[in-house]
Enzyme design. Structure first.
Site, short mmCIF file in Angstrom:
data_model
loop_
_atom_site.label_atom_id
_atom_site.label_comp_id
_atom_site.label_asym_id
_atom_site.label_seq_id
_atom_site.Cartn_x
_atom_site.Cartn_y
_atom_site.Cartn_z
N HIS A 51 0.83 -1.22 0.00
CA HIS A 51 0.00 0.00 0.00
C HIS A 51 0.87 1.27 0.00
O HIS A 51 2.01 1.21 -0.40
CB HIS A 51 -0.99 -0.05 1.15
CG HIS A 51 -1.69 -1.38 1.23
ND1 HIS A 51 -2.76 -1.70 0.43
CD2 HIS A 51 -1.39 -2.51 1.96
CE1 HIS A 51 -3.14 -2.95 0.69
NE2 HIS A 51 -2.33 -3.47 1.60
N GLU A 80 -2.10 0.25 7.81
CA GLU A 80 -1.21 -0.80 7.32
C GLU A 80 -0.01 -0.23 6.57
O GLU A 80 1.13 -0.66 6.77
CB GLU A 80 -1.99 -1.75 6.40
CG GLU A 80 -1.15 -2.88 5.83
CD GLU A 80 -1.92 -3.78 4.87
OE1 GLU A 80 -3.15 -3.59 4.73
OE2 GLU A 80 -1.29 -4.68 4.28
N GLU A 136 2.24 -11.59 5.76
CA GLU A 136 1.21 -10.91 6.53
C GLU A 136 1.69 -10.94 7.99
O GLU A 136 1.57 -11.93 8.68
CB GLU A 136 -0.15 -11.63 6.40
CG GLU A 136 -0.71 -11.64 4.99
CD GLU A 136 -1.46 -10.36 4.59
OE1 GLU A 136 -1.40 -9.36 5.33
OE2 GLU A 136 -2.12 -10.38 3.53
N HIS A 163 2.98 -7.04 4.15
CA HIS A 163 1.60 -6.61 4.42
C HIS A 163 1.22 -6.91 5.86
O HIS A 163 1.93 -7.63 6.58
CB HIS A 163 0.62 -7.32 3.49
CG HIS A 163 0.65 -6.77 2.09
ND1 HIS A 163 -0.33 -5.97 1.58
CD2 HIS A 163 1.58 -6.91 1.11
CE1 HIS A 163 -0.02 -5.63 0.34
NE2 HIS A 163 1.13 -6.19 0.02
ZN LIG Z 1 -2.16 -5.34 2.49
#
Ligand SMILES: [Zn+2]
Length: 384
Positions: A197, A212, A339, A274
């Site tokens: 992002h 995030e 993640e 992420h």
């Molecule tokens: Zn993400």
């Protein structure tokens, strides 16, 4: 900026393909007069070209379309017909690679018997009559292509736009599969780090407003520092809070821009960072993903996951799973998407914001990369 240009180009291509084809068609016409049709083909055509056919093939032209985002190119061959037609394609590999397109409903007409193409994507196109009302298009290819590598379809006439019925054949340039061989150690490696992002896209947002994009960048910058120290060259897809492709880019443009950076600079591996999110705030843990495409993707994800779960904070180990995330599919090199916990879990959200977690996560990613290169080198025999 560039996205708008590509988009404009694409729109023009959609609306007025004949403009783009004009140049290629002119060139092609010159080339085709020099091409020598085989005797058999010419004979066939004279025998079967028939006045009784309701429609005729009129003209052939081609153009090469380069995709600025994905870096590939496609050859588009267009054959005009005076009436409605049906077309279907078959790929044959023997005696030499050739795409056969059968056209139902149009005789050969005044079409040139053959035409030389670009040579890289396709070598030559030739035409045969099939009975008095149908035709066959033979496209000689330099290499075998699979069924995803071409597309055959027809377009209806549009008298308002002065367009006839036509057969369209798209052939993609085959991408040679890179061969991977690895050596142990981080020194001299080129490593792409992709902080998820950024800019207008905050990613997932926690209850305490943690974004995030900020955590992924903070961890990525620490990974960059550690890798640089270890003698690796680091390619950051972004190193500030920004959109990589540009404001209001589509998801594919944005993600494509990230993998393009890594592909162009021939990174050895691609690591996307992420933070997860879920509706149930009690769900937490660390997970790593891969898309099996190079033979090393799962190995990369597993080596990093094994180190990541050692960070303090009792993050559950959600393991390594296969997934089809865009960046993993479109990075040429082994790639993983990490993640690092759940922003939707209040306990983990708090930890994600701490310097300690960010440093430990970065250290783990670097350790995981080091153990990956050691294992990959052992497998490929590329040890030194
Ligand atoms: Zn993400």
């Amino acid at each position: 900026m560039r996205r708008k240009l590509v988009f404009a180009f694409f729109m023009i291509f959609l609306i007025f393909p004949q403009i783009l084809f004009a140049a290629a068609a002119n060139n092609a016409a010159v080339v085709s007069t020099a091409a020598k049709p085989s005797q058999g083909t010419a004979k066939n055509m004279q025998q079967v070209s028939s006045k009784s056919a309701s429609a005729e093939l009129l003209n052939v032209r081609y153009a090469i379309h380069n995709d600025a985002v994905k870096g590939g190119s496609t050859l588009r061959l267009v054959i005009d017909s005076s009436g409605p037609i049906e077309a279907s394609g078959t790929m044959i590999n023997s005696p030499s690679p050739r795409l056969i397109v059968d056209v139902k409903g149009a005789a050969l007409g005044k079409l040139k018997k053959s035409m030389v193409l670009d040579g890289t994507i396709a070598e030559k196109v030739s035409f045969l009559a099939v009975g008095s009302k149908n035709s066959r298009i033979l496209i000689d290819l330099p290499t075998v292509i699979n069924n995803n590598g071409y597309r055959v379809f027809t377009l209806k006439n549009d008298p308002g736009a002065k367009k006839t019925n036509r057969v369209v054949v798209d052939i993609e340039k085959p991408v040679p599969k890179p061969v991977f061989s690895f050596t142990p150690g981080l020194k001299g490696k080129t490593i792409a780090i992709d902080p998820g992002h950024g800019g207008s896209d905050p990613g997932a947002i926690g209850n305490n407003k943690t974004q995030e994009k900020n955590v992924t960048l903070a961890v990525a910058q620490k990974v960059q520092a550690l890798l640089t120290q270890a003698g690796a060259q680091v390619i950051m897809t972004r190193d500030t809070d920004r959109d990589v492709f540009g404001l209001n880019a589509s998801a594919v443009d944005e993600l494509g821009a990230r993998t393009l950076i890594a592909n162009k600079r021939k990174a050895d591996v691609f690591v996307s960072i992420h933070i997860n999110a879920f509706t149930d705030p009690s769900v937490g843990g660390i997970a790593s993903y891969y898309y099996p495409k190079t033979g090393y993707d799962m190995m990369l994800a597993q080596n990093i996951q094994d180190k990541l779960i050692t960070v303090s904070g009792d993050f559950p180990d959600r393991g390594v799973s296969q997934a089809g995330f865009y960046v993993m599919k479109h990075a040429d090199m082994p790639a993983t998407l990490l993640e690092l916990g759940f922003i939707s879990n209040p306990r983990e959200e708090k930890l994600l914001n701490t310097l300690q977690f960010q440093q430990e996560a970065a250290r783990s990613i670097v350790d995981g990369l080091e153990s990956f290169f050691a294992q990959a080198a052992a497998v490929t025999g590329g040890g030194r």
